[in-house]
Design a protein around this motif. Structure first.
Motif, PDB file in Angstrom:
ATOM      1  N   ARG A  16       0.097  23.971  -1.632  1.00  0.00           N
ATOM      2  CA  ARG A  16      -1.144  24.742  -1.497  1.00  0.00           C
ATOM      3  C   ARG A  16      -1.275  25.620  -2.715  1.00  0.00           C
ATOM      4  O   ARG A  16      -0.346  26.358  -3.067  1.00  0.00           O
ATOM      5  CB  ARG A  16      -1.108  25.593  -0.221  1.00  0.00           C
ATOM      6  N   TYR A  17      -2.410  25.496  -3.364  1.00  0.00           N
ATOM      7  CA  TYR A  17      -2.601  26.293  -4.579  1.00  0.00           C
ATOM      8  C   TYR A  17      -4.091  26.545  -4.791  1.00  0.00           C
ATOM      9  O   TYR A  17      -4.888  25.597  -4.784  1.00  0.00           O
ATOM     10  CB  TYR A  17      -2.012  25.569  -5.798  1.00  0.00           C
ATOM     11  N   ASP A  18      -4.430  27.786  -4.967  1.00  0.00           N
ATOM     12  CA  ASP A  18      -5.788  28.174  -5.311  1.00  0.00           C
ATOM     13  C   ASP A  18      -6.843  27.503  -4.415  1.00  0.00           C
ATOM     14  O   ASP A  18      -7.830  26.947  -4.898  1.00  0.00           O
ATOM     15  CB  ASP A  18      -6.045  27.820  -6.791  1.00  0.00           C
ATOM     16  N   GLY A  19      -6.574  27.523  -3.125  1.00  0.00           N
ATOM     17  CA  GLY A  19      -7.569  27.004  -2.179  1.00  0.00           C
ATOM     18  C   GLY A  19      -7.525  25.506  -1.944  1.00  0.00           C
ATOM     19  O   GLY A  19      -8.280  24.980  -1.132  1.00  0.00           O
ATOM     20  N   THR A  20      -6.657  24.804  -2.637  1.00  0.00           N
ATOM     21  CA  THR A  20      -6.584  23.353  -2.432  1.00  0.00           C
ATOM     22  C   THR A  20      -5.234  22.981  -1.822  1.00  0.00           C
ATOM     23  O   THR A  20      -4.202  23.540  -2.191  1.00  0.00           O
ATOM     24  CB  THR A  20      -6.719  22.590  -3.768  1.00  0.00           C
ATOM     25  N   GLU A  21      -5.275  22.039  -0.893  1.00  0.00           N
ATOM     26  CA  GLU A  21      -4.038  21.521  -0.332  1.00  0.00           C
ATOM     27  C   GLU A  21      -3.853  20.111  -0.874  1.00  0.00           C
ATOM     28  O   GLU A  21      -4.708  19.251  -0.681  1.00  0.00           O
ATOM     29  CB  GLU A  21      -4.139  21.498   1.190  1.00  0.00           C
ATOM     30  N   THR A  22      -2.755  19.891  -1.576  1.00  0.00           N
ATOM     31  CA  THR A  22      -2.513  18.581  -2.196  1.00  0.00           C
ATOM     32  C   THR A  22      -1.349  17.897  -1.496  1.00  0.00           C
ATOM     33  O   THR A  22      -0.256  18.466  -1.394  1.00  0.00           O
ATOM     34  CB  THR A  22      -2.166  18.748  -3.696  1.00  0.00           C
ATOM     35  N   ARG A  23      -1.584  16.683  -1.023  1.00  0.00           N
ATOM     36  CA  ARG A  23      -0.500  15.867  -0.465  1.00  0.00           C
ATOM     37  C   ARG A  23       0.075  15.019  -1.582  1.00  0.00           C
ATOM     38  O   ARG A  23      -0.674  14.441  -2.375  1.00  0.00           O
ATOM     39  CB  ARG A  23      -1.026  14.934   0.622  1.00  0.00           C
ATOM     40  N   VAL A  24       1.390  14.920  -1.610  1.00  0.00           N
ATOM     41  CA  VAL A  24       2.061  14.123  -2.638  1.00  0.00           C
ATOM     42  C   VAL A  24       2.825  13.012  -1.921  1.00  0.00           C
ATOM     43  O   VAL A  24       3.546  13.288  -0.961  1.00  0.00           O
ATOM     44  CB  VAL A  24       3.041  15.016  -3.442  1.00  0.00           C
ATOM     45  N   GLY A  25       2.650  11.773  -2.350  1.00  0.00           N
ATOM     46  CA  GLY A  25       3.310  10.675  -1.637  1.00  0.00           C
ATOM     47  C   GLY A  25       3.615   9.489  -2.535  1.00  0.00           C
ATOM     48  O   GLY A  25       3.003   9.324  -3.592  1.00  0.00           O
ATOM     49  N   ALA A  26       4.567   8.680  -2.094  1.00  0.00           N
ATOM     50  CA  ALA A  26       5.021   7.536  -2.910  1.00  0.00           C
ATOM     51  C   ALA A  26       4.561   6.208  -2.317  1.00  0.00           C
ATOM     52  O   ALA A  26       4.714   5.975  -1.121  1.00  0.00           O
ATOM     53  CB  ALA A  26       6.537   7.541  -3.009  1.00  0.00           C
ATOM     54  N   THR A  27       4.001   5.374  -3.172  1.00  0.00           N
ATOM     55  CA  THR A  27       3.669   3.989  -2.817  1.00  0.00           C
ATOM     56  C   THR A  27       3.970   3.119  -4.034  1.00  0.00           C
ATOM     57  O   THR A  27       3.253   3.183  -5.041  1.00  0.00           O
ATOM     58  CB  THR A  27       2.170   3.809  -2.484  1.00  0.00           C
ATOM     59  N   PRO A  28       5.024   2.324  -3.991  1.00  0.00           N
ATOM     60  CA  PRO A  28       5.361   1.505  -5.168  1.00  0.00           C
ATOM     61  C   PRO A  28       4.317   0.423  -5.420  1.00  0.00           C
ATOM     62  O   PRO A  28       3.944  -0.301  -4.507  1.00  0.00           O
ATOM     63  CB  PRO A  28       6.723   0.894  -4.812  1.00  0.00           C
ATOM     64  N   MET A  29       3.879   0.324  -6.651  1.00  0.00           N
ATOM     65  CA  MET A  29       2.810  -0.643  -6.969  1.00  0.00           C
ATOM     66  C   MET A  29       3.382  -2.059  -7.108  1.00  0.00           C
ATOM     67  O   MET A  29       4.440  -2.253  -7.697  1.00  0.00           O
ATOM     68  CB  MET A  29       2.135  -0.236  -8.271  1.00  0.00           C
ATOM     69  N   GLY A  30       2.664  -3.027  -6.574  1.00  0.00           N
ATOM     70  CA  GLY A  30       3.088  -4.417  -6.671  1.00  0.00           C
ATOM     71  C   GLY A  30       2.174  -5.220  -7.583  1.00  0.00           C
ATOM     72  O   GLY A  30       1.260  -4.679  -8.214  1.00  0.00           O
ATOM     73  N   VAL A  31       2.437  -6.512  -7.648  1.00  0.00           N
ATOM     74  CA  VAL A  31       1.637  -7.403  -8.501  1.00  0.00           C
ATOM     75  C   VAL A  31       0.891  -8.402  -7.617  1.00  0.00           C
ATOM     76  O   VAL A  31       1.185  -8.533  -6.429  1.00  0.00           O
ATOM     77  CB  VAL A  31       2.527  -8.164  -9.513  1.00  0.00           C
ATOM     78  N   ASP A  32      -0.029  -9.114  -8.216  1.00  0.00           N
ATOM     79  CA  ASP A  32      -0.767 -10.152  -7.492  1.00  0.00           C
ATOM     80  C   ASP A  32       0.146 -11.379  -7.386  1.00  0.00           C
ATOM     81  O   ASP A  32       0.004 -12.367  -8.115  1.00  0.00           O
ATOM     82  CB  ASP A  32      -2.056 -10.469  -8.260  1.00  0.00           C
ATOM     83  N   ALA A  33       1.088 -11.282  -6.466  1.00  0.00           N
ATOM     84  CA  ALA A  33       2.161 -12.278  -6.376  1.00  0.00           C
ATOM     85  C   ALA A  33       1.626 -13.673  -6.059  1.00  0.00           C
ATOM     86  O   ALA A  33       2.109 -14.675  -6.609  1.00  0.00           O
ATOM     87  CB  ALA A  33       3.166 -11.842  -5.313  1.00  0.00           C
ATOM     88  N   GLU A  34       0.622 -13.734  -5.202  1.00  0.00           N
ATOM     89  CA  GLU A  34       0.058 -15.044  -4.839  1.00  0.00           C
ATOM     90  C   GLU A  34      -0.435 -15.801  -6.067  1.00  0.00           C
ATOM     91  O   GLU A  34      -0.246 -16.997  -6.195  1.00  0.00           O
ATOM     92  CB  GLU A  34      -1.128 -14.841  -3.884  1.00  0.00           C
ATOM     93  N   THR A  35      -1.111 -15.077  -6.944  1.00  0.00           N
ATOM     94  CA  THR A  35      -1.692 -15.744  -8.106  1.00  0.00           C
ATOM     95  C   THR A  35      -0.595 -16.201  -9.072  1.00  0.00           C
ATOM     96  O   THR A  35      -0.658 -17.316  -9.609  1.00  0.00           O
ATOM     97  CB  THR A  35      -2.702 -14.816  -8.801  1.00  0.00           C
ATOM     98  N   TYR A  36       0.399 -15.357  -9.295  1.00  0.00           N
ATOM     99  CA  TYR A  36       1.522 -15.801 -10.153  1.00  0.00           C
ATOM    100  C   TYR A  36       2.209 -17.015  -9.551  1.00  0.00           C
ATOM    101  O   TYR A  36       2.554 -17.972 -10.245  1.00  0.00           O
ATOM    102  CB  TYR A  36       2.531 -14.663 -10.361  1.00  0.00           C
ATOM    103  N   ASP A  37       2.416 -16.986  -8.251  1.00  0.00           N
ATOM    104  CA  ASP A  37       3.068 -18.103  -7.561  1.00  0.00           C
ATOM    105  C   ASP A  37       2.248 -19.382  -7.747  1.00  0.00           C
ATOM    106  O   ASP A  37       2.764 -20.437  -8.133  1.00  0.00           O
ATOM    107  CB  ASP A  37       3.195 -17.741  -6.076  1.00  0.00           C
ATOM    108  N   ARG A  38       0.953 -19.250  -7.495  1.00  0.00           N
ATOM    109  CA  ARG A  38       0.085 -20.438  -7.568  1.00  0.00           C
ATOM    110  C   ARG A  38       0.024 -20.988  -8.983  1.00  0.00           C
ATOM    111  O   ARG A  38       0.153 -22.196  -9.215  1.00  0.00           O
ATOM    112  CB  ARG A  38      -1.323 -20.074  -7.063  1.00  0.00           C
ATOM    113  N   GLN A  39      -0.140 -20.091  -9.954  1.00  0.00           N
ATOM    114  CA  GLN A  39      -0.250 -20.559 -11.343  1.00  0.00           C
ATOM    115  C   GLN A  39       1.072 -21.166 -11.821  1.00  0.00           C
ATOM    116  O   GLN A  39       1.082 -22.102 -12.608  1.00  0.00           O
ATOM    117  CB  GLN A  39      -0.690 -19.420 -12.250  1.00  0.00           C
ATOM    118  N   SER A  40       2.177 -20.660 -11.339  1.00  0.00           N
ATOM    119  CA  SER A  40       3.473 -21.210 -11.748  1.00  0.00           C
ATOM    120  C   SER A  40       3.710 -22.568 -11.116  1.00  0.00           C
ATOM    121  O   SER A  40       4.214 -23.493 -11.749  1.00  0.00           O
ATOM    122  CB  SER A  40       4.602 -20.252 -11.362  1.00  0.00           C
ATOM    123  N   ARG A  41       3.346 -22.693  -9.841  1.00  0.00           N
ATOM    124  CA  ARG A  41       3.517 -23.993  -9.180  1.00  0.00           C
ATOM    125  C   ARG A  41       2.655 -25.062  -9.833  1.00  0.00           C
ATOM    126  O   ARG A  41       2.988 -26.238  -9.801  1.00  0.00           O
ATOM    127  CB  ARG A  41       3.136 -23.891  -7.699  1.00  0.00           C
TER     128      ARG A  41
END
Ligand code: GDG
Length: 574
Positions: free
Chosen positions: A292-317
């Motif tokens: 909480r700072y200067d009237g704002t409440e900020t949530r901080v959280g983790a979400t690991p970013m992934g890749v478009d795995a389906e497309t890599y899989d399809r293009q590789s196959r």
């Protein structure tokens, strides 16, 4: 290779991207990023001056993290003064992933207009409707002078913020005017957002180029507007922040967000601790990840970013082996030689020199690897106008020359080094057929290359040697050969161990890596981001149906849970 299996009925768009679900977007979406999703160029125009978009691979703004742009055709609606105009769009990464989301939901994307012909097709406010031929959202371009680009992009963003966040303070090069430019450009972006923000707006900012914008926006929009940001690179420990030229104004800027996302918990913790020790007026609640700072409440959280795995899989196959044969012949790699691979921007944070030292050590310690193993290093020049990058490039090239001179023979080259742009097809062929990928980053927000390699390893025969300092290491656990990237001996041993692994062991590890990569792909990441943002948005709009969350665990727990059956519905076989 087992035949491709039917998955959860994906759809494929014209650019070859796969989409399975319709993301639910709250409110009126405004995305802001340094990189733009479409760039207009004159067909016959000479290359413009210095622009990051001229780099073969867009660098880390987290919005165009895969290999730049592809030409999607002529824009026939325009009457360019000089010649015909062509439109380029990103081939992968977040930019390509978000484009269909905005296409469906409508809204606005605000980004630096760095194309030569961008102004010619935009209206007086810098706006152009995209995607070309299927106009469904507004691209609002921010115009930056050469001096602004030099100070904001090549200056503060990449000479101060990037090295500090990677805890490599020896690379910090703080020029006095750069901070002024960074503030000015953040103001430009913020003003553009404010122009488009209705009461129901959801603003989603990307990355470290826009660290001051959230508070500037917050000061000028109704309270009902939700502001979120994803920080694609690490956050440094408080002691590193304190020893760097970073200003606490940056913290104040970021605390204008309702939600601030990082890839992993470690960066969230470092951010909270930095705020706690450097911003006395802020109140930090660690358990819920709330500031909480200067009237704002900020949530901080983790979400690991992934890749478009389906497309890599399809293009590789889809590859039939001939592309790999032509790559081997282009690089002069004999058929019986096993191949290791590195794919990186030529950035000092990626740990390429230590990796090359480890390969040299491998040939010293394990002479049987000589003439039996070649390492292909694909290095893409990046930010070359910054002296530290030019020096680093020289260092890498010298190391390659030294090792090849020392061990090379008439018929065998220990290291094949290329700075050429490689096509997506060649990239997939390298990923699919290389026996080993080495990621040895000194610090890396996440690292998409490791995940792309896994998604493309459709035969289950590849192995991954992975820095324990890449964000993705916390997802992959011991299915990768995880190693301290600064320990050259350990790195050499890990490469040897990975190359020596039995087919069964490779398959066992790769199956686990693939399960994780497909369960936590780009779409999963975007869905999680929008879920969190939606909950916060609904909190500001109590009439809406979604429940309100309270607490960091609720925001981020999903990232740490094992994949559910539903998550795994698109899990791959290898
Ligand atoms: C930042 C963070 C975080 C490279 N050469 C070619 C090519 N590439 C593509 C790769 C990959 C991308 O570039 C590099 O992504 P990384 O994640 O490995 O690294 P950064 O650029 O530093 O990205 C990082 C990311 O943001 C996302 O949040 O993971 O930690 O530093 O997609 O495939 N693509 C093609 N040809 C090449 O020659 N087609």
């Amino acid at each position: 290779m087992r035949p491709n299996e039917e998955r959860a009925s994906p759809t494929t768009d014209l650019r070859g991207r796969t989409s399975r679900t319709e993301l639910s977007v709250p409110g009126e979406l405004i995305v802001a990023s340094n990189r733009q999703p479409y760039r207009h160029e004159y067909v016959s125009a000479p290359p413009a001056g210095r622009r990051p978009s001229d780099e073969a691979v867009s660098d880390s703004d987290g919005t165009a993290t895969d290999g730049g742009f592809v030409d999607v055709g002529r824009n026939r609606d325009t009457q360019p003064a000089r010649s015909e105009i062509t439109v380029e769009c990103p081939t992968g990464g977040l930019t390509a992933g978000l484009d269909p989301v905005l296409s469906r939901s409508g809204g606005t994307w605000i980004a630096w207009g760095d194309g030569e012909a961008d102004r010619a097709v935009a209206d007086e406010d810098g706006c152009v409707r995209v995607p070309p031929g299927d106009e469904s959202y507004t691209l609002r371009r921010v115009w930056l002078s050469d001096a602004a680009v030099d100070g904001y992009y090549y200056g503060y963003s990449n000479r101060v913020l990037w090295p500090t966040c990677h805890e490599l303070l020896e690379y910090v090069d703080h020029r006095p005017d750069d901070w002024t430019w960074y503030r000015r450009v953040n103001r430009e972006f913020a003003d553009a957002v404010v122009d488009h923000a209705s009461e129901d707006a959801v603003v989603w900012l990307q990355d470290y180029h826009l660290g001051l914008a959230p508070r500037l926006i917050r000061e000028s929009v109704p309270e009902s507007v939700t502001i979120a940001q994803f920080w694609h690179i690490p956050w440094p420990r408080p002691s590193v922040f304190g020893s760097s030229p970073l200003e606490t104004t940056l913290l104040e800027g970021l605390l204008g967000n309702d939600f601030l996302g990082f890839h992993i918990e470690e960066y969230c913790d470092a951010f909270l601790a930095t705020v706690d020790s450097h911003l006395p007026d802020a109140s930090v609640e660690y358990a819920s990840g709330t500031v909480r700072y200067d009237g704002t409440e900020t949530r901080v959280g983790a979400t690991p970013m992934g890749v478009d795995a389906e497309t890599y899989d399809r293009q590789s196959r889809a590859l039939d082996g001939s592309r790999w044969e032509s790559i081997r012949s282009r690089y002069g790699i004999p058929d019986d030689v096993t191949v290791g691979l590195g794919v990186d921007r030529l950035d000092y944070s990626k740990g390429i020199p230590a990796r090359l030292d480890a390969i040299e050590r491998l040939f010293e310690r394990y002479p049987s690897r000589r003439e039996a193993f070649t390492f292909v290093q694909k290095a893409t020049p990046s930010r070359t106008d910054i002296p530290a990058y030019a020096v680093h490039g020289e260092r890498v090239r010298e190391a390659v020359g030294r090792i090849n001179d020392r061990f090379g023979t008439e018929t065998w080259q220990p290291i094949v080094y290329t700075e050429d742009v490689i096509s997506r097809e060649d990239l997939c062929a390298l990923y699919r057929y290389a026996d080993l990928l080495v990621v040895s980053s000194l610090l890396d927000g996440m690292n998409l290359v490791a995940q792309e390699y896994v998604a493309s390893s459709v035969d289950g025969e590849g192995t991954l040697v992975l820095s324990d300092r890449a964000g993705v290491a916390s997802s992959f656990d011991d299915a990768a050969y995880t190693v301290d990237p600064t320990n050259v001996d350990a790195l050499a041993d890990a490469i040897d161990e990975a190359l020596s692994a039995s087919p069964l062991e490779r398959h066992r590890r790769m199956t686990r890596l693939r399960e994780h990569t497909f369960a936590r792909d780009l779409e999963w990441w975007m869905t999680r981001q929008f879920e969190v943002i939606s909950r916060l948005h609904d909190h500001e709009h109590p009439d809406s149906e979604t429940a309100v969350t309270d607490g960091r665990n609720h925001l981020s727990d999903d990232a740490n849970e094992p994949a559910t059956d539903a998550d795994s519905s698109n899990s791959p076989s290898c």
